[in-house]
Scaffold this motif. Structure first.
Motif, PDB file in Angstrom:
ATOM      1  N   THR A  29     -32.528  50.278  51.072  1.00  0.00           N
ATOM      2  CA  THR A  29     -32.549  49.105  51.936  1.00  0.00           C
ATOM      3  C   THR A  29     -33.612  49.245  53.029  1.00  0.00           C
ATOM      4  O   THR A  29     -34.292  48.268  53.371  1.00  0.00           O
ATOM      5  CB  THR A  29     -31.173  48.867  52.571  1.00  0.00           C
ATOM      6  N   ARG A 160     -31.513  47.219  56.830  1.00  0.00           N
ATOM      7  CA  ARG A 160     -30.539  46.501  56.001  1.00  0.00           C
ATOM      8  C   ARG A 160     -30.623  44.998  56.231  1.00  0.00           C
ATOM      9  O   ARG A 160     -30.584  44.204  55.283  1.00  0.00           O
ATOM     10  CB  ARG A 160     -29.120  47.013  56.293  1.00  0.00           C
ATOM     11  N   SER A 163     -33.941  43.667  54.755  1.00  0.00           N
ATOM     12  CA  SER A 163     -33.993  43.670  53.289  1.00  0.00           C
ATOM     13  C   SER A 163     -33.343  42.420  52.707  1.00  0.00           C
ATOM     14  O   SER A 163     -33.805  41.883  51.695  1.00  0.00           O
ATOM     15  CB  SER A 163     -33.329  44.934  52.728  1.00  0.00           C
ATOM     16  N   GLY A 238     -36.949  51.352  46.408  1.00  0.00           N
ATOM     17  CA  GLY A 238     -37.029  50.432  47.531  1.00  0.00           C
ATOM     18  C   GLY A 238     -38.454  50.163  47.956  1.00  0.00           C
ATOM     19  O   GLY A 238     -38.853  49.010  48.162  1.00  0.00           O
TER      20      GLY A 238
END
Length: 475
Positions: A29, A160, A163, A238
Motif C-alpha cells: 500500500t 494506505r 493508495s 506495489g
C-alpha cells in the motif's frame, strides 16, 4: 492511539523487537500510493516526448520497472532483518565515516526529488487555495515537513489512504482518456528504435532505483520474523504496479495531447477529468500523491543527514528539536530549488533522473552483493556505530570500487549536458545504468572473495560471524 505513540522516537538507532509491528502487505500500500502520482505520469510521458512510440515505450517502461523494482525490493527486504534505516547499512561496506560519500549524493537526491515534486504539487495546491504557484509550493513544503516530523506511522497511514484515493482517481482519468483517444491508432504505429527503447527502460529503472537508498527505512519496523520473500514481493508489486500504471497514463497522454500536455502537465490532467468539484478533487489527488512521496523524500533525507553527521560525532539518538532542525534543512533546500527551477521543469527532470542513476547503481550493486553474498544477511550492529570496530572508519577498497563504478558509466551516459564517447557506436542508446550495476558488483564480489576478512582482524573482521544478541540473525 495516543499522540505520543504516533510521533516517532527512533531515528538511526535499532528498532527493538517490542516496538516492531505491521505486516509485509504494508509495503504494497505504501509503494502503490507513492507511485500513483503526477511525477510518475510525467516520467512515462518523457519516453514519448523525446521520440519513442507508444508500444515500445510501454514495453521499455515495464522492463525498467521490473528490473529496477527488483533491485529496490531487495533493499526493502533488509529492513525487517536489521531494524535499521537503509543508508546506515552502507557503513558495513564503506566504513562508519566512509559511508558519508554515497550519503552526500543521496541527500542531494532527496533535495532534488523534493523540489521536482513540489513544482507539480505546488501548481495543484495553488489551484486549491486560489493562490499562485510560489505560494502553493511553500504551503505544500510546510505540510510535507510536518508529516515527516511525525514519522513512520503517519507515513504508512498516508500511503494506505493515497493508495485507495489515487487508484480511484486514476481509474476515472483512464476512462476519460480512452474516450478521447484512438487507442488502436496509437498502438498500431509501433516502430522499434533501440535508443528510444533503452531511454524508456532507463527512465523507469532510474525511477525505481532512486528508491533504493531509503526503501528499508519503511520496512525496518516490521517484526524480525517477517518473511524476506513476502517483503520483497509486496514491495516490488506495489512499486511496479503503481509506477507502471502512472507511466502508462503518461505515455498515452503525451502521445495524444502533445503540446497541450507539455505546456501544463497538471492543468491538462485535471482538465481531462472535468470541471467544478471534479477538478477540485483531482487537484487534491495530485497534491495527495505528491505529498505521499515527498514525505518519504523528506524523511529519507533526514535519516541520511543524521547518518552522515553521526558517523563523525558518534550520535545514535536524536531528540525532537534535532529532528525538526534536520527536516527543516531538507524542506528549505528543496523549496529553494523548486522555486528556482519551476519554469524549466520538464527537460531538467529527465536529465536529473538519468544523472541520479549514475550515482546510485554502483551503490546498490555494492550494498546488495555485500549483504546477500558476502555477509549472508548478517551484520554486527554495534560495529556499525563504532569507527574503531569491525568495519573501521574508512573502507578504501569499497570506495575505490564505487569510484570505478561511477567512471565506468561515463562513456555510455546520455544527458543534455554530457554524452559519452561510446554512445554513438551504440546508436545513441544509454546503457550506463547496466554498466553501473554489473561492473561494481563483479569487482566488489571478486575483491571480497580474494581477501576474505577473518575474526580478530579489526576493521576487516568477518562480517558473517555467528550473531550475538545485538546482531541481525540469519534467516
Amino acid at each position: 492511539m495516543a499522540a505520543e505513540d504516533l510521533v516517532e522516537r527512533r531515528s538511526i538507532d535499532v528498532v527493538p523487537d517490542d516496538e516492531r509491528h505491521g505486516t509485509a502487505f504494508s509495503q504494497f500500500t505504501l509503494w502503490l500510493g507513492a507511485n500513483l502520482q503526477i511525477t510518475a505520469v510525467v516520467t512515462g510521458a518523457l519516453a514519448v516526448v523525446f521520440g519513442g512510440d507508444v508500444v515500445w515505450s510501454l514495453v521499455g517502461l515495464v522492463l525498467g520497472n521490473l528490473l529496477g523494482g527488483a533491485v529496490m525490493a531487495l533493499h526493502s527486504a533488509q529492513g525487517p532483518k536489521l531494524g535499521l534505516p537503509q543508508m546506515i547499512q552502507s557503513r558495513a561496506q564503506f566504513g562508519v565515516k566512509g559511508a558519508v560519500v554515497p550519503l552526500l549524493l543521496v541527500i542531494l537526491m532527496y533535495v532534488g526529488f523534493f523540489a521536482s515534486g513540489s513544482v507539480l504539487a505546488g501548481q495543484a495546491t495553488a489551484e486549491l487555495t486560489h493562490t499562485n504557484d510560489t505560494t502553493g509550493i511553500v504551503v505544500f513544503a510546510v505540510v510535507t515537513a510536518v508529516m515527516a516530523a511525525v514519522g513512520y506511522r503517519v507515513i504508512h497511514v498516508l500511503g494506505r489512504v493515497a493508495s485507495v484515493i489515487c487508484a480511484l482517481a486514476f481509474v476515472y482519468l483512464g476512462i476519460r482518456l480512452l474516450d478521447r483517444v484512438d487507442l488502436s491508432a496509437l498502438l498500431g504505429d509501433a516502430r522499434f528504435d533501440l535508443p528510444m527503447f533503452l531511454l524508456a527502460v532507463s527512465l523507469s529503472a532510474s525511477w525505481q532505483l532512486a528508491f533504493g537508498p531509503y526503501v528499508a527505512d519503511y520496512s525496518r519496523y516490521l517484526p524480525r520474523t517477517t518473511s524476506a520473500k513476502a517483503t520483497f514481493w509486496w514491495t516490488l508489486s506495489g512499486s511496479a504496479i503503481g509506477s507502471q500504471w502512472s507511466m502508462t497514463f503518461g505515455v498515452l497522454v503525451a502521445a495524444s495531447a502533445g503540446d497541450a500536455f507539455l505546456a501544463n502537465q497538471v492543468g491538462y490532467v485535471v482538465g481531462l477529468g472535468g470541471t467544478g468539484l471534479i477538478a477540485s478533487f483531482l487537484y487534491f489527488v495530485i497534491a495527495l500523491g505528491k505529498l505521499t512521496i515527498n514525505v518519504l523524500n523528506t524523511y529519507g533525507g533526514f535519516m541520511s543527514m543524521v547518518t552522515s553527521i553521526s558517523g563523525f560525532r558518534g550520535q545514535k539518538v536524536l531528540g525532537p528539536r534535532g529532528r525538526a532542525a534536520y527536516i527543516a534543512v531538507i524542506m528549505v533546500a528543496g523549496t529553494a530549488v523548486a522555486l528556482l527551477g519551476k519554469d524549466s521543469f520538464l527537460s531538467s527532470f529527465k536529465d536529473f533522473l538519468l544523472f541520479l542513476l549514475t550515482f546510485f547503481t554502483p551503490w546498490s550493486a555494492i550494498n546488495l552483493v555485500d549483504y546477500y553474498l558476502i555477509s549472508r544477511e548478517r551484520y554486527d550492529i554495534p560495529a556499525l556505530f563504532d569507527p574503531h570496530g569491525r568495519y573501521g572508519a574508512w573502507r578504501w577498497d569499497a570506495l575505490v570500487v564505487y569510484g570505478v563504478g561511477l567512471l565506468a558509466q561515463l562513456p555510455f551516459l546520455v544527458t543534455h549536458f554530457y554524452t559519452g564517447p561510446l554512445v554513438d557506436p551504440l546508436g545513441g542508446a544509454d546503457i550506463s545504468w547496466i554498466v553501473g550495476l554489473v561492473v561494481p558488483a563483479v569487482l566488489y564480489w571478486a575483491l571480497a572473495r580474494r581477501n576474505p576478512p577473518g575474526p580478530g582482524d579489526g576493521p576487516r573482521a568477518e562480517r558473517g560471524v555467528s550473531p550475538t544478541a545485538e546482531e541481525a540473525p540469519a534467516p
